[in-house]
Design a protein around this motif. Structure first.
Motif, PDB file in Angstrom:
ATOM      1  N   ASP A   1       0.847  -1.200   0.000  1.00  0.00           N
ATOM      2  CA  ASP A   1       0.000   0.000   0.000  1.00  0.00           C
ATOM      3  C   ASP A   1       0.880   1.247   0.000  1.00  0.00           C
ATOM      4  OD1 ASP A   1       0.887   0.456   2.620  1.00  0.00           O
ATOM      5  OD2 ASP A   1      -0.900  -0.435   3.536  1.00  0.00           O
ATOM      6  N   GLY A   2       0.268   2.407   0.065  1.00  0.00           N
ATOM      7  CA  GLY A   2       1.004   3.661  -0.002  1.00  0.00           C
ATOM      8  C   GLY A   2       1.940   3.897   1.157  1.00  0.00           C
ATOM      9  N   ARG A   3       1.708   3.229   2.280  1.00  0.00           N
ATOM     10  CA  ARG A   3       2.576   3.374   3.452  1.00  0.00           C
ATOM     11  C   ARG A   3       3.709   2.350   3.471  1.00  0.00           C
ATOM     12  NH1 ARG A   3      -1.194   2.815   8.438  1.00  0.00           N
ATOM     13  NH2 ARG A   3      -1.883   1.046   7.158  1.00  0.00           N
ATOM     14  N   GLY A   4       3.783   1.552   2.404  1.00  0.00           N
ATOM     15  CA  GLY A   4       4.839   0.551   2.336  1.00  0.00           C
ATOM     16  C   GLY A   4       4.532  -0.734   3.056  1.00  0.00           C
ATOM     17  N   ARG A   5       3.289  -0.929   3.476  1.00  0.00           N
ATOM     18  CA  ARG A   5       2.885  -2.173   4.131  1.00  0.00           C
ATOM     19  C   ARG A   5       2.485  -3.196   3.075  1.00  0.00           C
ATOM     20  NH1 ARG A   5       4.030  -2.803   9.590  1.00  0.00           N
ATOM     21  NH2 ARG A   5       3.767  -0.799  10.650  1.00  0.00           N
ATOM     22  N   LEU A   6       2.988  -4.395   3.186  1.00  0.00           N
ATOM     23  CA  LEU A   6       2.673  -5.435   2.206  1.00  0.00           C
ATOM     24  C   LEU A   6       1.256  -5.957   2.420  1.00  0.00           C
ATOM     25  CD1 LEU A   6       5.996  -7.491   2.057  1.00  0.00           C
ATOM     26  CD2 LEU A   6       5.262  -5.582   0.615  1.00  0.00           C
ATOM     27  N   ARG A   7       0.539  -6.136   1.312  1.00  0.00           N
ATOM     28  CA  ARG A   7      -0.807  -6.699   1.392  1.00  0.00           C
ATOM     29  C   ARG A   7      -0.754  -8.216   1.511  1.00  0.00           C
ATOM     30  NH1 ARG A   7      -1.380  -2.695  -2.767  1.00  0.00           N
ATOM     31  NH2 ARG A   7      -2.692  -0.945  -2.069  1.00  0.00           N
ATOM     32  N   ARG A   8       0.423  -8.794   1.297  1.00  0.00           N
ATOM     33  CA  ARG A   8       0.667 -10.240   1.420  1.00  0.00           C
ATOM     34  C   ARG A   8      -0.185 -11.043   0.441  1.00  0.00           C
ATOM     35  NH1 ARG A   8       2.928 -11.391   7.473  1.00  0.00           N
ATOM     36  NH2 ARG A   8       3.761  -9.285   7.818  1.00  0.00           N
ATOM     37  N   SER A   9      -0.127 -10.625  -0.802  1.00  0.00           N
ATOM     38  CA  SER A   9      -0.746 -11.373  -1.899  1.00  0.00           C
ATOM     39  C   SER A   9       0.275 -12.411  -2.347  1.00  0.00           C
ATOM     40  CB  SER A   9      -1.103 -10.431  -3.046  1.00  0.00           C
ATOM     41  OG  SER A   9      -1.898  -9.359  -2.581  1.00  0.00           O
ATOM     42  N   GLN A  10       0.223 -13.601  -1.739  1.00  0.00           N
ATOM     43  CA  GLN A  10       1.308 -14.559  -1.886  1.00  0.00           C
ATOM     44  C   GLN A  10       1.603 -14.938  -3.326  1.00  0.00           C
ATOM     45  OE1 GLN A  10       1.812 -17.937   0.563  1.00  0.00           O
ATOM     46  NE2 GLN A  10       1.154 -16.940   2.439  1.00  0.00           N
TER      47      GLN A  10
END
Length: 307
Positions: free
Chosen positions: A119-128
């Motif tokens: 996302d825009g904050r650099g957090r991974l959405r973890r779409s494996q």
């Protein structure tokens, strides 16, 4: 606060483990990768996020604070042993890793949130599925020879081998399993398949400096070069303890069938199956008068040769 095991870094390392077929040494420290000296002159060893010794690979996962100012992480009012605040020290140490890791013969790959689904904050959405596909591309080598070498290293690890520092610095891959040793020459796709195959055999011959029967040699090639390497007959490869491995376009590894006919006295350690048809591999003559054969020929017939 989330633990390191729940972090995006751990998630990325776990996906890399799947791609590489090897478990990483996380937060690994090398004796030669050191921080700046403190007031007493002591230098701490700097950790790397993940190290795969079998692949001679280091991966650093650098979140946004590695590339842009963030007061929460940088602590600008507090100086470190480097004489600068934590954000500036982080940049110094990242640059040191970027220089020292390749200088010591290891491959370094830096992964950032923007390389994956974040996302825009650099957090991974973890779409494996998407992240695995991205990491396969990121971890892939530029040259086909590197692709072949990496695929073979992964296969060796799955077969219980441990890649080690080559005895000869020109050897592409060397590995041990128990008291066995495998010395390998790898080639990638080429327009000169025959010439490169002949060169590879010559390179393996130069590696044959010992007489230990527990040492074998391997020629590792892409599918497009299999016919070229098979021009050396299977029974000759057997006498020289050379196994041939094919790396497919999908980076799978297939041992080529090895000669196990009369007079070899060997196990098919390359993993291939013996020929099922007498026309599928050359034969070794077994009916000869002893007086007609020289010492080398007698050794080839009886299987008592030393490579």
């Amino acid at each position: 606060m989330a633990s390191r095991d729940d972090s995006d870094e751990a998630y990325v390392v776990g996906l890399c483990n799947q791609v590489l077929g090897e478990q990483a040494l996380t937060q690994h420290k090398f004796d030669w990768l050191l921080g700046d000296p403190g007031s007493g002159g002591r230098q701490v060893r700097l950790p790397v996020d993940a190290y795969w010794p079998g692949h001679q690979l280091v991966v650093e996962y650098r979140e946004l604070q590695h590339d842009q100012p963030m007061p929460h992480f940088d602590k600008p009012d507090r100086l470190t042993v480097s004489g600068v605040h934590r954000g500036e020290q982080r940049a110094l140490y990242d640059a040191r890793r970027d220089t020292e890791i390749p200088a010591h013969g290891l491959r370094l790959i830096v992964v950032r949130p923007a390389d994956l689904d974040a996302d825009g904050r650099g957090r991974l959405r973890r779409s494996q599925e998407a992240d695995l596909a991205a990491l396969r591309t990121i971890l892939a080598r530029d040259s086909d020879e590197d692709r072949v070498t990496d695929a073979f290293r992964t296969w060796l690890l799955a077969e219980g081998w441990t890649p080690v520092e080559p005895t000869d610095r020109w050897t592409d891959v060397e590995a041990v399993r128990g008291d066995e040793r495998l010395i390998c020459e790898a080639k990638g796709r080429t327009s000169e398949k025959g010439i490169d195959a002949d060169i590879a055999y010559g390179q393996l011959l130069r590696r044959m400096t010992g007489q230990d029967a527990r040492t074998r040699y391997a020629l590792v090639v892409p599918s497009s070069s299999v016919k070229a390497v098979e021009r050396v007959p299977a029974h000759v490869r057997t006498l020289l303890r050379i196994d041939v491995y094919e790396v497919t376009d999908g980076s799978g590894v297939r041992p080529l069938p090895a000669w196990t006919g009369p007079g070899t006295g060997r196990m098919n350690t390359g993993g291939g199956q013996p020929p099922t048809s007498p026309t599928s591999s050359p034969t070794v003559p077994t009916e000869r008068r002893r007086g007609d054969a020289g010492p080398g020929e007698r050794a080839a017939v009886t299987g008592s040769s030393e490579a």
